[in-house]
Enzyme design. Structure first.
Site, PDB file in Angstrom:
ATOM      1  N   PHE A 122      -5.827   3.879   6.607  1.00 15.08           N
ATOM      2  CA  PHE A 122      -6.103   2.508   6.183  1.00 15.08           C
ATOM      3  C   PHE A 122      -7.099   1.855   7.128  1.00 15.08           C
ATOM      4  O   PHE A 122      -7.114   2.157   8.317  1.00 15.08           O
ATOM      5  CB  PHE A 122      -4.798   1.712   6.150  1.00 15.08           C
ATOM      6  CG  PHE A 122      -3.817   2.266   5.156  1.00 15.08           C
ATOM      7  CD1 PHE A 122      -3.798   1.789   3.852  1.00 15.08           C
ATOM      8  CD2 PHE A 122      -2.953   3.298   5.498  1.00 15.08           C
ATOM      9  CE1 PHE A 122      -2.920   2.327   2.920  1.00 15.08           C
ATOM     10  CE2 PHE A 122      -2.080   3.838   4.569  1.00 15.08           C
ATOM     11  CZ  PHE A 122      -2.059   3.348   3.275  1.00 15.08           C
ATOM     12  N   GLU A 123      -7.887   0.928   6.594  1.00 16.74           N
ATOM     13  CA  GLU A 123      -8.910   0.297   7.426  1.00 16.74           C
ATOM     14  C   GLU A 123      -8.324  -0.441   8.621  1.00 16.74           C
ATOM     15  O   GLU A 123      -8.987  -0.665   9.621  1.00 16.74           O
ATOM     16  CB  GLU A 123      -9.755  -0.669   6.605  1.00 16.74           C
ATOM     17  CG  GLU A 123      -8.992  -1.828   6.010  1.00 16.74           C
ATOM     18  CD  GLU A 123      -9.896  -2.711   5.129  1.00 16.74           C
ATOM     19  OE1 GLU A 123     -10.951  -3.133   5.594  1.00 16.74           O
ATOM     20  OE2 GLU A 123      -9.522  -2.959   3.970  1.00 16.74           O
ATOM     21  N   THR A 124      -7.071  -0.838   8.496  1.00 18.84           N
ATOM     22  CA  THR A 124      -6.399  -1.554   9.564  1.00 18.84           C
ATOM     23  C   THR A 124      -6.110  -0.694  10.786  1.00 18.84           C
ATOM     24  O   THR A 124      -5.736  -1.216  11.828  1.00 18.84           O
ATOM     25  CB  THR A 124      -5.064  -2.078   9.020  1.00 18.84           C
ATOM     26  OG1 THR A 124      -4.453  -1.028   8.251  1.00 18.84           O
ATOM     27  CG2 THR A 124      -5.286  -3.269   8.123  1.00 18.84           C
ATOM     28  N   GLY A 172     -13.279  -4.367   4.000  1.00 15.32           N
ATOM     29  CA  GLY A 172     -13.944  -3.139   4.431  1.00 15.32           C
ATOM     30  C   GLY A 172     -14.728  -2.447   3.335  1.00 15.32           C
ATOM     31  O   GLY A 172     -15.251  -1.357   3.540  1.00 15.32           O
ATOM     32  N   ASN A 231     -15.689  -6.281   7.225  1.00 14.37           N
ATOM     33  CA  ASN A 231     -14.682  -6.083   8.270  1.00 14.37           C
ATOM     34  C   ASN A 231     -15.224  -5.341   9.482  1.00 14.37           C
ATOM     35  O   ASN A 231     -14.923  -5.688  10.620  1.00 14.37           O
ATOM     36  CB  ASN A 231     -13.492  -5.274   7.713  1.00 14.37           C
ATOM     37  CG  ASN A 231     -12.397  -6.169   7.173  1.00 14.37           C
ATOM     38  OD1 ASN A 231     -12.380  -7.377   7.437  1.00 14.37           O
ATOM     39  ND2 ASN A 231     -11.488  -5.594   6.419  1.00 14.37           N
TER      40      ASN A 231
END
Lengths: 251, 325, 251, 325
Positions: free
Chosen positions: A49-51, A129, B110
């Site tokens: 995940f981008e997180t 993202g 982001n």
């Protein structure tokens, strides 16, 4: 065996994942597709995940990419910079799932706004993202609700670059790798011509006609290469329903 | 040696922290990501103290940003994503403010925002990336020309340049560093020596903190120095980056905090409903922010039963089987 | 009370540290100076290493900056990039200790080679982090063995920039902060003129004459501002010997 | 899910790893820092397999680099620091090779080299820094002009440019990305799922690994997946960055490995003495590298008593009271 459009979409996308792929997932259908693929076709694929959550166990479905469920049992709990450096890593074959409000014939996406940017009719969440993975990943698969107003001649805002203006225009921008591989809708699967990079109809789902697709698409589309998709197998459906989303949060 | 810093001058209440550090018009960086580790206790207090004209910078923000915007505290916003996951794919008050032209708004991605914080943290003026090439993020500027280079607004949104280490055509995007006036971070632990430990995903919180002039950290627990120093590989920030430390259990509610509590689906659903109507939203603010005098009172209002229902399983870190619809 | 030149050096340098300073230490004298300062004058100062060790307990003296003793009981075990981002952080007052084979009148340092760079008579370790902290820290304090061949008109290689060519030449390079604060030798303490940034003799140690300094310095030096250093106090020596380096690894 | 990757195709011996991945003339990045976590077991095997013409890139390297140079394996070197702390303030064989013009040598600083690895890890062509301005690191090039832009040698050592986000005079240095062919890392733990955990300081090992095409990890222990995944905040690299995994206890000897063993002062002092004389150094190589057939044999030669004397105290991570003179 009966199945829903969501199930067909998740499995159609999941079938595009190859073993060993490093899969960038969001929420919803993309997580279904990625985890179904891992359990059915591609056991060595890794979901992240981008997180910053790399390969969490996903015993429960996350409702956001920052959901605690993207952290639990992970190989790494890192952050955004680490995650995007994975997306763009030349050593890896990275597949990213995206969704969008609008898409054009070259697979460029809008997740920012409808109407003028400075005073939009509808404002969406923004890139997040999406622009990054569209720029950096080896390959993008996009989920779309198949509606005329979403498949448009011209995006109101180009949030994320697919094949840009077709041919080698993406590469000329400085984006040397990546591009959109497929678009998965509630009616069909679309892919992109190898030379022109224009979208074409690759598969229609059982029970959907080519005409259904054409009349819900806001631009002319090549349908000459269309075949009918294989319906979901019992095994695919069972794993999807019983193992991937037993809480029925997305399905 | 082993002697550790005294943090008595840094430990304070949310009221004091906001009063001392959050001024009208400052550039504010908000930690966390959509529904997780939003510094809500501080944000509620910013609203109560009626701070205005904030210039907020973040990557993906959800609840904290939306309440701030809804309460009219935000004038200017640089952002990649305003959403609460499946509880509000686009944040309601953010959407409304953007549609009504009530805020000056600049879109980044982001990765770009994270790299801008990293550049600020490293003390360098920019970072290079391939992200954004060709897109409207590069082509369309949100901020009016006249504010470029004023205050903390970068002189240029981006600069595209040829990679000087490559003879072939090879464009890269330079994104300008961010050095916000204040960063708000919610962490699980702060040691009695001031060392900060974020558990679970760190998002870009460390970069955000290190890029800022002032760092305010709320935390679930203040723990002994011996505990936090037994595992230095788990720690996120040394004490000298931190200016204010406030112990606020459930300080990220209704967003989640790994190992402590999950997001609160009932609250987030209620919020979405109330945020969707101007009158209801005024009621929401009155009921959940203005008429609340302390975070403990806020938690009482949420209620013990609800707080227990979102309590994290300590092994997996989230609330197993929580009804999240 | 008797004391050695090493002790006088460590304490002279330690006295330059102010409470709250974030101190970048190497090995040897610099760690003595930093830890002595923390225990005597500057309890809120924090010692860290370029390797990423932030505020370790230092119950034993490290013999290298990568020594396991720079990790133990630390606030953070991070890495080089984190560490250099601390060195240059505008919010912090960072003091760095350096040593060198050669120094010139503007406090520029050579830790790379004697003779021609491409075929040196003597090759040293190289910059390591010296160039970085000289470029980025708020202030540098340099330890030198006071010998004519080390205090030179022209460095064989300028590894680390001090005041460059004097006046505002450092700032014009793009280095807006920092510069050398003092040079601590086995004979004296030297500082830099506020305007010209030229080195001058600030203190001579008890028992050392100004002439001793002049004849061991390879360029002309302003001695008009020299005073005699205060000798180490009993307390300073006791802490240094009993608490800072009880194993006598440096002293 | 919880199903984890199979690493059976990545687990191998040092002989296999070197044979498969270390070719004559490749660009090789060596992890660790001076006297800590040098990937010695792999380096000894590189010497035994007589790999030549290596282009080594590192920040501060000590023992591993010095033995490689001494054994004639290195043709080209980009480096910030060659030293073994107080056991050899300048590495002996490195010094000698530089003085005799036996290697092509290019000096950078530690921060510059770390940023170059970071740029490579992020897939961007350069990083900006203020480090180096005015110094001979910028003014003097070590590599001959004709090799610039060939192989993995950057086209320019640096580029100095004006910060485009500032109207005033404000130079920055751009340092070119590094993407070595192979990185060698010694870690404490690798999980059975291939996840790598480095404990204590990580130096720039993570950036070095992520910038490389191939990553070889030696480790002290291979541990169960459930153990390594119980604390994902402690982990350094996911399995997909790793190409070869080799369990080699004491694989960093005579350098240190936090929590496992300290550096070996007796060995380092012996090495300094033998490295200082060409004949003695040939003896050293014969005795400690060429005539050794396995790392276990090497450890037998070091001897159990010595290995116990450097064993780390598990609480503080180093060997308390070790005679280090």
């Amino acid at each position: 065996m009966k199945y829903t459009a969501n199930e067909m979409m998740a499995l159609s996308a999941g079938r595009m994942i190859k073993d060993g792929d490093i899969v960038f997932a969001g929420t919803g259908l993309s997580i279904l597709a990625a985890t179904a693929a891992k359990r059915i076709y591609a056991p060595k694929s890794v979901v992240f995940f981008e997180t910053g959550g790399i390969d969490p166990t996903l015993d429960e479905m996350p409702m956001a990419v920052a959901d605690l469920r993207t952290m639990s049992g992970a190989a790494l709990n890192s952050g955004l910079i680490e995650s995007f450096s994975i997306v763009g890593h030349k050593k890896l074959h990275t597949i990213a799932f995206l969704g969008a409000a609008q898409i054009d014939r070259y697979g460029n996406l809008n997740t920012t706004c409808i109407g003028d940017y400075h005073r939009p009719e509808v404002r969406f969440s923004g890139s997040g993202g999406a622009n990054d993975v569209a720029s950096l990943a080896s390959s993008v698969i996009t989920f779309m609700k198949h509606e005329k107003k979403r498949f448009v001649e011209k995006l109101h805002y180009m949030t994320s670059v697919g094949w840009y203006k077709g041919y080698d225009s993406r590469s000329k921008l400085g984006l040397k790798r990546g591009g959109v591989y497929g678009v998965v809708t509630n009616l069909c699967v679309m892919k992109f011509d190898e030379i022109t990079k224009e979208i074409y109809l690759a598969e229609v789902y059982p029970g959907v006609s080519i005409e259904d697709v054409v009349k819900n698409t806001g631009f002319e589309i090549d349908t000459s290469r269309a075949v009918e998709s294989s319906p979901p197998t019992e095994k695919e459906l069972r794993i999807l329903r019983e193992e991937v989303d037993p809480q029925k949060l997305v399905l | 040696m082993g002697k550790t810093s005294d943090i008595s001058d840094k430990v304070m209440t949310v009221e004091e922290a906001v009063h001392r550090f959050i001024k009208d018009g400052i550039q504010l960086s908000i930690g966390g990501f959509t529904v997780t580790r939003n510094p809500m206790a501080i944000v509620y207090e910013i609203i109560r103290q009626k701070i205005k004209n904030l210039h907020v910078v973040c990557h993906s923000q959800g609840q904290a940003l939306d309440v701030l915007i809804g309460a009219g505290c935000v004038k200017r916003l640089e952002i990649a994503y305003g959403g609460n996951g499946r509880y509000a794919p686009t944040c309601i008050r953010f959407r409304r403010a953007a549609q009504n032209g009530e805020i000056e708004l600049e879109d980044y991605s982001n990765y770009q925002m994270s790299l801008r914080f990293l550049a600020g943290a490293l003390g360098i003026p920019f970072m290079a990336t391939k992200s954004g090439l060709g897109s409207d993020i590069l082509n369309i500027e949100g901020f009016p020309k006249e504010i470029r280079g004023t205050g903390k607004v970068a002189k240029e949104k981006f600069v595209v340049m040829q990679n000087p280490f490559n003879d072939g055509e090879d464009n890269v995007v330079l994104v300008p560093a961010l050095n916000p006036d204040v960063a708000l971070i919610h962490a699980q632990y702060v040691g009695e020596d001031g060392t900060v430990r974020i558990k679970g995903l760190t998002f870009a919180d460390v970069e955000q903190a290190k890029s800022a002039d002032v760092v305010i950290v709320t935390c679930e627990e203040i723990v002994p120095t011996s505990y936090i120093r037994a595992e230095p590989n788990l720690n996120s920030l040394p004490n000298f980056f931190v200016d204010a430390i406030i112990k606020v259990p459930y300080g990220a509610h209704p967003t989640a905090c790994y190992g402590f509590y999950d997001y609160d689906p009932k609250y987030l659903n209620m919020y979405r409903k109330m945020a969707s109507d101007d009158n209801l939203f005024r009621e929401y603010l009155e009921e959940w922010v203005f008429s609340i005098s302390s975070h403990n009172q806020y938690l009482n209002k949420v209620g013990a039963e609800r707080l227990f229902s979102i309590k994290a399983n300590p092994v997996v870190g989230y609330a197993v089987g929580l009804d999240r619809k």
